[in-house]
Design a protein around this motif. Structure first.
Motif, short mmCIF file in Angstrom:
data_model
loop_
_atom_site.label_atom_id
_atom_site.label_comp_id
_atom_site.label_asym_id
_atom_site.label_seq_id
_atom_site.Cartn_x
_atom_site.Cartn_y
_atom_site.Cartn_z
N MET A 1 0.83 -1.20 0.00
CA MET A 1 0.00 0.00 0.00
C MET A 1 0.87 1.26 0.00
O MET A 1 0.57 2.24 -0.69
CB MET A 1 -0.93 0.00 1.22
N ILE A 2 1.97 1.23 0.77
CA ILE A 2 2.87 2.38 0.78
C ILE A 2 3.52 2.56 -0.59
O ILE A 2 3.64 3.68 -1.10
CB ILE A 2 3.94 2.22 1.87
N VAL A 3 3.94 1.46 -1.20
CA VAL A 3 4.56 1.55 -2.52
C VAL A 3 3.57 2.10 -3.54
O VAL A 3 3.93 2.93 -4.39
CB VAL A 3 5.09 0.16 -2.96
N ILE A 4 2.30 1.68 -3.46
CA ILE A 4 1.28 2.22 -4.37
C ILE A 4 1.15 3.72 -4.17
O ILE A 4 1.03 4.48 -5.15
CB ILE A 4 -0.07 1.52 -4.13
N ALA A 5 1.20 4.16 -2.92
CA ALA A 5 1.13 5.59 -2.64
C ALA A 5 2.31 6.33 -3.29
O ALA A 5 2.13 7.40 -3.87
CB ALA A 5 1.11 5.84 -1.14
N THR A 6 3.51 5.76 -3.21
CA THR A 6 4.67 6.42 -3.82
C THR A 6 4.57 6.44 -5.34
O THR A 6 5.04 7.39 -5.98
CB THR A 6 5.98 5.74 -3.41
N ILE A 7 3.95 5.41 -5.92
CA ILE A 7 3.74 5.41 -7.37
C ILE A 7 2.82 6.57 -7.76
O ILE A 7 3.07 7.29 -8.74
CB ILE A 7 3.14 4.07 -7.83
N ILE A 8 1.76 6.75 -6.99
CA ILE A 8 0.83 7.85 -7.26
C ILE A 8 1.55 9.18 -7.13
O ILE A 8 1.45 10.05 -8.00
CB ILE A 8 -0.37 7.80 -6.31
N TRP A 9 2.31 9.37 -6.05
CA TRP A 9 3.01 10.63 -5.84
C TRP A 9 4.06 10.86 -6.92
O TRP A 9 4.29 12.00 -7.33
CB TRP A 9 3.64 10.65 -4.46
N GLY A 10 4.73 9.78 -7.35
CA GLY A 10 5.71 9.92 -8.42
C GLY A 10 5.08 10.43 -9.71
O GLY A 10 5.67 11.23 -10.44
N SER A 11 3.86 9.98 -9.97
CA SER A 11 3.16 10.41 -11.20
C SER A 11 2.72 11.87 -11.13
O SER A 11 2.51 12.51 -12.17
CB SER A 11 1.95 9.51 -11.45
N GLU B 1 3.89 11.68 7.00
CA GLU B 1 2.74 12.59 6.91
C GLU B 1 2.98 13.65 5.87
O GLU B 1 2.08 14.04 5.13
CB GLU B 1 2.50 13.23 8.28
N ASP B 2 4.24 14.10 5.74
CA ASP B 2 4.53 15.18 4.83
C ASP B 2 4.42 14.73 3.38
O ASP B 2 4.06 15.51 2.51
CB ASP B 2 5.96 15.66 5.09
N SER B 3 4.74 13.48 3.12
CA SER B 3 4.88 13.03 1.74
C SER B 3 3.56 12.91 1.00
O SER B 3 3.53 12.95 -0.22
CB SER B 3 5.60 11.68 1.70
N PHE B 4 2.43 12.75 1.72
CA PHE B 4 1.18 12.41 1.03
C PHE B 4 0.74 13.49 0.05
O PHE B 4 0.14 13.19 -0.98
CB PHE B 4 0.05 12.16 2.03
N ALA B 5 1.04 14.73 0.33
CA ALA B 5 0.53 15.82 -0.50
C ALA B 5 1.24 15.95 -1.82
O ALA B 5 0.83 16.70 -2.68
CB ALA B 5 0.59 17.12 0.26
#
Length: 325
Positions: free
Chosen positions: A15-25, A320-324
């Motif tokens: 789930m964390i990796v999926i979040a980083t994929i989204i943020w990378g895009s 917490e900071d990374s989600f945005a």
């Protein structure tokens, strides 16, 4: 407090990796969106909309934490994160999404040194080595020409890395006494207000005829996927993944940022850039893989998120900071 695990441990890490994929895009999406919305307007619309969506979802938490001190803390965090994203977004106008993603990631290396000045927790040799490696990587990524000059966009992005680090440290302090989810909602609200205010005073308003389907889709993607869904995945996973492991996984955002920039933006990555990216990534991993202070006062990870207090707060703040993004 012990949380009940409803899925295997590896599922939460996925789930964390999926979040980083989204943020990378989102680096590529923002690169396109900033052609329609000026940086402040983009931040204003994006984060104000995000605060409304999160406000609806977490209304009960907000109502229970409607205090002046919490609102004040949210305003401080909103100011810091607005400044960080403003520098990042302006930098993105003048550099590529891949370089913007990796130069932003230097905040992971800066945090231990800022935290040293506030909490008197001295960085380890690993943190110092990471800083040296990171500086070398930044040089390879951003320095160009015979005069070894840093481009305007790269310089703005480096400044944003320092501001993100300051925001993380501030969050680690406020989160000791405040609800992190509530702080996030207030922070997004004040970031959005600042964006609209600064945009109205200093930038031309977006032209209605220029806001087509693509611009609306990009903004919706940034709000729904880049903020709300990615944050939901992250918050659910952080209850079951040790903070230090989560921080390392979250650093993959910069890798996916470059990957999407190559695939969708057509960025060309030569040997010098690849070496620079590799050095910055190694620095991030080296800095995040080891606690600020090693010794008998450190509680090693027990697989359930246990970690010595000050480091745990910084790791949670990084997450917490990374989600945005």
């Amino acid at each position: 407090m012990q949380t009940t695990r409803t899925m295997p441990a590896f599922a939460y890490k996925i789930m964390i990796v999926i979040a980083t994929i989204i943020w990378g895009s989102t680096f590529v999406v923002m690169k396109d969106t900033v052609e329609v919305f000026e940086p402040s307007w983009l931040l204003g619309v994006r984060f104000l909309a995000t605060s409304f969506v999160l406000g609806i979802v977490f209304w009960r938490k907000l109502r229970a934490n409607l205090t002046l001190s919490t609102i004040r803390a949210g305003a401080v965090l909103g100011l810091l994160i607005f400044a960080a994203y403003w520098f990042q977004t302006v930098g993105l106008v003048y550099t590529t999404p891949g370089k913007n993603a990796f130069l932003t990631a230097i905040y992971c290396v800066i945090v231990p040194f800022l935290f040293w000045g506030i909490a008197k927790k001295r960085p380890t040799a690993y943190n110092i080595a990471a800083a040296v490696i990171c500086i070398a990587g930044v040089g390879l990524v951003s320095l160009s020409g015979d005069a070894l000059t840093i481009g305007f966009g790269d310089g703005m992005t480096i400044v944003c890395g320092f501001l993100f680090a300051a925001h993380i440290v501030a969050t680690s302090i406020f989160a000791k006494t405040k609800d992190v989810v509530v702080l996030t909602v207030y922070q997004c609200f004040f970031t959005g207000l600042l964006g609209l205010l600064v945009g109205a005073l200093t930038e031309p308003a977006p032209l209605l005829e220029a806001i087509g389907f693509d611009a609306i889709f990009n903004m919706a993607y940034l709000v729904i996927f880049g903020s709300c869904i990615a944050m939901g995945f992250q918050n659910a996973a952080l209850a079951h993944v040790p903070p230090s492991q989560a921080a390392i996984l979250l650093s993959l955002e910069s890798v996916f940022g470059v990957l999407f920039s190559v695939l969708l933006y057509g960025e060309e990555v030569g040997l010098r850039l690849l070496c620079g990216f590799a050095l910055i990534f190694v620095a991030v991993i080296l800095s995040e893989a080891f606690p600020l202070k090693r010794g008998k006062d450190i509680a090693m990870d027990d697989g359930q998120g246990g970690r010595e207090g000050s480091r745990e707060m910084v790791d949670e703040a990084i997450a917490e900071d990374s989600f945005a993004n």
